[in-house]
Scaffold this motif. Structure first.
Motif, PDB file in Angstrom:
ATOM      1  N   ARG A 113       0.859  -1.186   0.000  1.00 39.11           N
ATOM      2  CA  ARG A 113       0.000   0.000   0.000  1.00 39.11           C
ATOM      3  C   ARG A 113       0.888   1.226   0.000  1.00 39.11           C
ATOM      4  NH1 ARG A 113      -1.822   1.804   4.388  1.00 39.11           N
ATOM      5  NH2 ARG A 113      -3.325   3.431   3.908  1.00 39.11           N
ATOM      6  N   LEU A 114       0.671   2.147  -0.936  1.00 39.51           N
ATOM      7  CA  LEU A 114       1.430   3.392  -0.958  1.00 39.51           C
ATOM      8  C   LEU A 114       0.490   4.562  -0.713  1.00 39.51           C
ATOM      9  CD1 LEU A 114       4.087   3.535  -3.827  1.00 39.51           C
ATOM     10  CD2 LEU A 114       4.439   3.249  -1.377  1.00 39.51           C
ATOM     11  N   PRO A 115       0.358   5.007   0.544  1.00 43.28           N
ATOM     12  CA  PRO A 115      -0.518   6.162   0.805  1.00 43.28           C
ATOM     13  C   PRO A 115       0.212   7.476   0.511  1.00 43.28           C
ATOM     14  CG  PRO A 115       0.216   5.165   2.867  1.00 43.28           C
ATOM     15  CD  PRO A 115       0.918   4.439   1.763  1.00 43.28           C
ATOM     16  N   ILE A 116      -0.356   8.297  -0.377  1.00 45.82           N
ATOM     17  CA  ILE A 116       0.273   9.548  -0.815  1.00 45.82           C
ATOM     18  C   ILE A 116      -0.766  10.667  -0.806  1.00 45.82           C
ATOM     19  CG2 ILE A 116       1.523  10.689  -2.710  1.00 45.82           C
ATOM     20  CD1 ILE A 116       2.270   7.916  -3.776  1.00 45.82           C
ATOM     21  N   ALA A 117      -0.411  11.820  -0.247  1.00 49.00           N
ATOM     22  CA  ALA A 117      -1.280  13.001  -0.316  1.00 49.00           C
ATOM     23  C   ALA A 117      -0.885  13.820  -1.543  1.00 49.00           C
ATOM     24  CB  ALA A 117      -1.147  13.849   0.944  1.00 49.00           C
ATOM     25  N   VAL A 118      -1.887  14.335  -2.262  1.00 49.10           N
ATOM     26  CA  VAL A 118      -1.623  15.092  -3.490  1.00 49.10           C
ATOM     27  C   VAL A 118      -2.510  16.322  -3.498  1.00 49.10           C
ATOM     28  CG1 VAL A 118      -1.491  14.956  -6.012  1.00 49.10           C
ATOM     29  CG2 VAL A 118      -1.309  12.877  -4.663  1.00 49.10           C
ATOM     30  N   ASN A 119      -1.955  17.484  -3.859  1.00 48.08           N
ATOM     31  CA  ASN A 119      -2.809  18.672  -3.934  1.00 48.08           C
ATOM     32  C   ASN A 119      -3.788  18.537  -5.104  1.00 48.08           C
ATOM     33  OD1 ASN A 119      -0.565  19.150  -5.747  1.00 48.08           O
ATOM     34  ND2 ASN A 119      -1.363  21.212  -5.990  1.00 48.08           N
ATOM     35  N   ARG A 167       4.042  -1.729 -11.470  1.00 48.38           N
ATOM     36  CA  ARG A 167       3.150  -2.336 -10.479  1.00 48.38           C
ATOM     37  C   ARG A 167       3.402  -3.835 -10.329  1.00 48.38           C
ATOM     38  NH1 ARG A 167      -1.690  -0.166 -13.148  1.00 48.38           N
ATOM     39  NH2 ARG A 167      -0.109   0.978 -14.318  1.00 48.38           N
ATOM     40  N   ASP A 168       4.659  -4.221 -10.544  1.00 44.83           N
ATOM     41  CA  ASP A 168       5.022  -5.614 -10.356  1.00 44.83           C
ATOM     42  C   ASP A 168       6.299  -5.622  -9.523  1.00 44.83           C
ATOM     43  OD1 ASP A 168       4.937  -8.324 -10.566  1.00 44.83           O
ATOM     44  OD2 ASP A 168       6.099  -8.366 -12.437  1.00 44.83           O
ATOM     45  N   PRO A 169       6.282  -6.019  -8.247  1.00 44.80           N
ATOM     46  CA  PRO A 169       5.173  -6.612  -7.489  1.00 44.80           C
ATOM     47  C   PRO A 169       4.002  -5.632  -7.304  1.00 44.80           C
ATOM     48  CG  PRO A 169       6.967  -6.010  -6.002  1.00 44.80           C
ATOM     49  CD  PRO A 169       7.481  -5.837  -7.395  1.00 44.80           C
ATOM     50  N   PRO A 170       2.785  -6.194  -7.095  1.00 48.76           N
ATOM     51  CA  PRO A 170       1.581  -5.365  -7.037  1.00 48.76           C
ATOM     52  C   PRO A 170       1.647  -4.293  -5.951  1.00 48.76           C
ATOM     53  CG  PRO A 170       1.031  -7.698  -6.700  1.00 48.76           C
ATOM     54  CD  PRO A 170       2.496  -7.621  -6.913  1.00 48.76           C
ATOM     55  N   VAL A 171       1.122  -3.103  -6.267  1.00 51.31           N
ATOM     56  CA  VAL A 171       1.085  -2.018  -5.305  1.00 51.31           C
ATOM     57  C   VAL A 171      -0.263  -1.316  -5.443  1.00 51.31           C
ATOM     58  CG1 VAL A 171       2.357  -0.606  -6.969  1.00 51.31           C
ATOM     59  CG2 VAL A 171       2.180   0.164  -4.623  1.00 51.31           C
ATOM     60  N   CYS A 172      -0.858  -0.942  -4.303  1.00 45.64           N
ATOM     61  CA  CYS A 172      -2.105  -0.177  -4.301  1.00 45.64           C
ATOM     62  C   CYS A 172      -1.801   1.271  -3.957  1.00 45.64           C
ATOM     63  CB  CYS A 172      -3.078  -0.710  -3.258  1.00 45.64           C
ATOM     64  SG  CYS A 172      -3.834  -2.241  -3.746  1.00 45.64           S
ATOM     65  N   PHE A 173      -2.250   2.192  -4.793  1.00 41.36           N
ATOM     66  CA  PHE A 173      -2.081   3.612  -4.488  1.00 41.36           C
ATOM     67  C   PHE A 173      -3.254   4.069  -3.650  1.00 41.36           C
ATOM     68  CE2 PHE A 173      -0.046   3.077  -8.706  1.00 41.36           C
ATOM     69  CZ  PHE A 173       1.256   3.182  -8.240  1.00 41.36           C
ATOM     70  N   ASP A 174      -2.938   4.697  -2.560  1.00 44.43           N
ATOM     71  CA  ASP A 174      -3.963   5.122  -1.630  1.00 44.43           C
ATOM     72  C   ASP A 174      -3.822   6.638  -1.544  1.00 44.43           C
ATOM     73  OD1 ASP A 174      -5.831   5.128   0.307  1.00 44.43           O
ATOM     74  OD2 ASP A 174      -4.636   4.074   1.800  1.00 44.43           O
ATOM     75  N   LEU A 175      -4.563   7.346  -2.429  1.00 44.90           N
ATOM     76  CA  LEU A 175      -4.366   8.790  -2.545  1.00 44.90           C
ATOM     77  C   LEU A 175      -5.259   9.564  -1.581  1.00 44.90           C
ATOM     78  CD1 LEU A 175      -4.090   9.177  -6.423  1.00 44.90           C
ATOM     79  CD2 LEU A 175      -2.347   8.537  -4.754  1.00 44.90           C
ATOM     80  N   TYR A 176      -4.706  10.617  -1.026  1.00 46.67           N
ATOM     81  CA  TYR A 176      -5.452  11.558  -0.191  1.00 46.67           C
ATOM     82  C   TYR A 176      -5.408  12.891  -0.912  1.00 46.67           C
ATOM     83  CZ  TYR A 176      -5.234   8.239   3.642  1.00 46.67           C
ATOM     84  OH  TYR A 176      -5.376   7.138   4.430  1.00 46.67           O
ATOM     85  N   ARG A 177      -6.571  13.525  -1.079  1.00 47.45           N
ATOM     86  CA  ARG A 177      -6.559  14.840  -1.680  1.00 47.45           C
ATOM     87  C   ARG A 177      -5.995  15.790  -0.654  1.00 47.45           C
ATOM     88  NH1 ARG A 177     -11.014  18.656  -4.287  1.00 47.45           N
ATOM     89  NH2 ARG A 177     -11.448  19.023  -2.097  1.00 47.45           N
ATOM     90  N   GLU A 178      -4.898  16.442  -1.000  1.00 49.28           N
ATOM     91  CA  GLU A 178      -4.219  17.256  -0.013  1.00 49.28           C
ATOM     92  C   GLU A 178      -5.076  18.423   0.432  1.00 49.28           C
ATOM     93  OE1 GLU A 178      -1.788  20.309  -1.002  1.00 49.28           O
ATOM     94  OE2 GLU A 178      -0.262  19.941   0.522  1.00 49.28           O
ATOM     95  N   ASP A 179      -5.084  18.603   1.706  1.00 46.63           N
ATOM     96  CA  ASP A 179      -5.686  19.743   2.327  1.00 46.63           C
ATOM     97  C   ASP A 179      -4.518  20.338   3.110  1.00 46.63           C
ATOM     98  OD1 ASP A 179      -6.785  21.326   4.304  1.00 46.63           O
ATOM     99  OD2 ASP A 179      -8.606  20.124   4.396  1.00 46.63           O
ATOM    100  N   GLU A 180      -4.018  21.499   2.634  1.00 46.04           N
ATOM    101  CA  GLU A 180      -2.795  22.080   3.215  1.00 46.04           C
ATOM    102  C   GLU A 180      -2.739  21.902   4.736  1.00 46.04           C
ATOM    103  OE1 GLU A 180      -0.181  23.554   1.871  1.00 46.04           O
ATOM    104  OE2 GLU A 180      -0.864  23.563  -0.205  1.00 46.04           O
TER     105      GLU A 180
END
Lengths: 301, 301
Positions: free
Chosen positions: B94-100, B117-130
């Motif tokens: 799991r790759l949790p990343i915040a993005v504006n 994406r090999d090995p498999p990875v899930c992107f877990d995006l957060y909409r950035e709130d400053e």
């Protein structure tokens, strides 16, 4: 409620909006101990704890009720100034509205542009977060909301707007790689899926419908909490997902997306919730938005 | 830090993620009083209050530090399972990343699609709130962030990605009605403006630059907290606004938007902040995203 002392109610509003007793004191040009005293008096008067003393402070459930009253009071005052045509009026009318992300990305803004803006009105939009919209309405931070929540929030009226249609779609090379081997009921639950955020259950509900409830939630999930970002992530081949029909149609026509389950869809009912309060600017916006929704959404069941 | 008892640290993580002691107890298959006891012990051991006992509970500043440690620990454990090729591994990385929001609506998703994406990875995006991104990084809820904050968050590395360019634009009939009478330095500060949310100061900064600081903030503001909704609101003629160049260009070409101040622009520097931790999946994502940013943004100064 009519016997609540306005000065104390306004102080409560200032404390919540400013976040701390000190900041509220500065905004109101009084001492922090005066602020503290007013809140204590208001709590004694209502017989309830109104604020959690966190940083920033947060209203309790009872506090939210008093806050809604405070904001409605401020709105009605603004109306009085406007109707009297008094020069010292603090500015254009403010219409704070919460809107779910997919409506904001599709039919809502063209609808809003049709709301008459004479006398001037400022739209103050909040991107709806299911978990917070009820609280925003309850404490009067927003006057109205476009939401999938059918249950009226305390102190609010609710009316159906229509059904938003979602289509299950994927990029062609994603479908070829993940969804072409065997029946869809087997391949779809195993394929990477895009979901909006942790509360988005639409994709899981679709899989359960497809497999008659035999499958649990997909393990391989990307979270993309942006309506257009969601559609971009599907088009980029990161996963399949349910995309609002107005966003999906042009991409299906151009071949950027395909339908792995042609003819399948999910309909989500949307509602308009608003304060039970006679504010002309709000009534005008509500009528215009409901009419536009009727032209853009499918008829409610 | 190495002498923090892992069981207690994991309990802290469960309490914050689940929101209450009771829910954490259920998730961990222990009694609520065992959870409570572990948290108390951890607080005695660190000599700090780690949790505010609100509903849901929230970590204190010290609690955030221990939480980041807990999440980093969980990530490293996942890496060990992956490298050992153990079957009982709990799922894809799991790759949790915040993005504006504006990056999420323009260059970020095509960049993300290029991350192997090999090995498999899930992107877990957060909409950035400053306001929240620093806290998300500090407590390790996200491993990395695309942000306009140059100041490294405690425990993080920062590197410049490039400059995002914004163009001041308006719909043609809006410009004709509000911006054609007299010099722009006079008309623009009086015209309705679209701003993203309360923290968006870009439009005000542009007006100050244009008028050499002689004007305050516009009174007539619409808040539209969605990147594409923002662009739609400008195109619908609700107000002028600063739109990311990649969204503005096609609309300027088609005539749906005009530039009231041709040649004027605002450049916003963007940064990549990430944990100081050697996680291969994170390093790979960071390199791919930085390379894509270099191709999409203007070079940092």
């Amino acid at each position: 409620m009519t016997e609540l002392p306005f000065e104390q109610v306004r102080t409560l509003l200032a404390v919540v909006d400013e976040g701390t007793f000190e900041a509220a004191a500065e905004a109101l040009h009084v001492t922090p101990s005066a602020v503290s005293q007013r809140i204590k008096t208001l709590e004694q008067r209502t017989g309830r704890v109104l604020l959690m003393r966190t940083k920033p402070v947060r209203p309790t459930e009872s506090g939210q009720v008093v806050l809604r009253f405070a904001r409605q009071l401020a709105t009605l005052e603004g109306e009085v100034w406007a109707e009297l045509g008094i020069a010292g009026r603090p500015g254009p009318a403010r219409l704070p509205i919460a809107v779910n992300a997919d409506s904001l990305a599709t039919w809502f803004l063209p609808a809003l542009a049709r709301v008459p803006r004479d006398p001037p009105v400022c739209f103050d939009l909040y991107r709806e977060d299911e978990a917070h919209t009820a609280a925003l309405l309850r404490e009067g931070q927003v006057m109205a909301a476009v939401t999938s929540a059918a249950q009226p929030v305390a102190g609010c009226l609710v009316r159906p707007l229509g059904l938003a249609r979602y289509l299950p779609v994927a990029a062609p090379r994603f479908a070829a790689r993940h969804l072409s081997d065997g029946p869809l009921e087997r391949s779809l639950p195993e394929a990477p899926v895009i979901v909006f955020d942790r509360r988005d259950e639409l994709q899981d509900r679709f899989v359960r419908t497809l497999t008659s409830g035999r499958t649990g939630a997909a393990r391989y999930r990307h979270h993309v909490p942006s309506s257009e970002g969601f559609c971009d992530a599907v088009a980029a081949g990161l996963g399949w997902g349910l995309v609002p029909e107005p966003q999906a149609r042009p991409l299906l026509r151009s071949g950027a997306l395909v339908e792995p389950a042609p003819g399948r869809k999910m309909d989500v009912p949307l509602y308009w919730q608003q304060w039970k309060l006679d504010v002309p600017a709000l009534a005008l916006a509500a009528e215009t938005i409901a009419a536009a929704a009727a032209g853009s959404l499918y008829p409610p069941q």
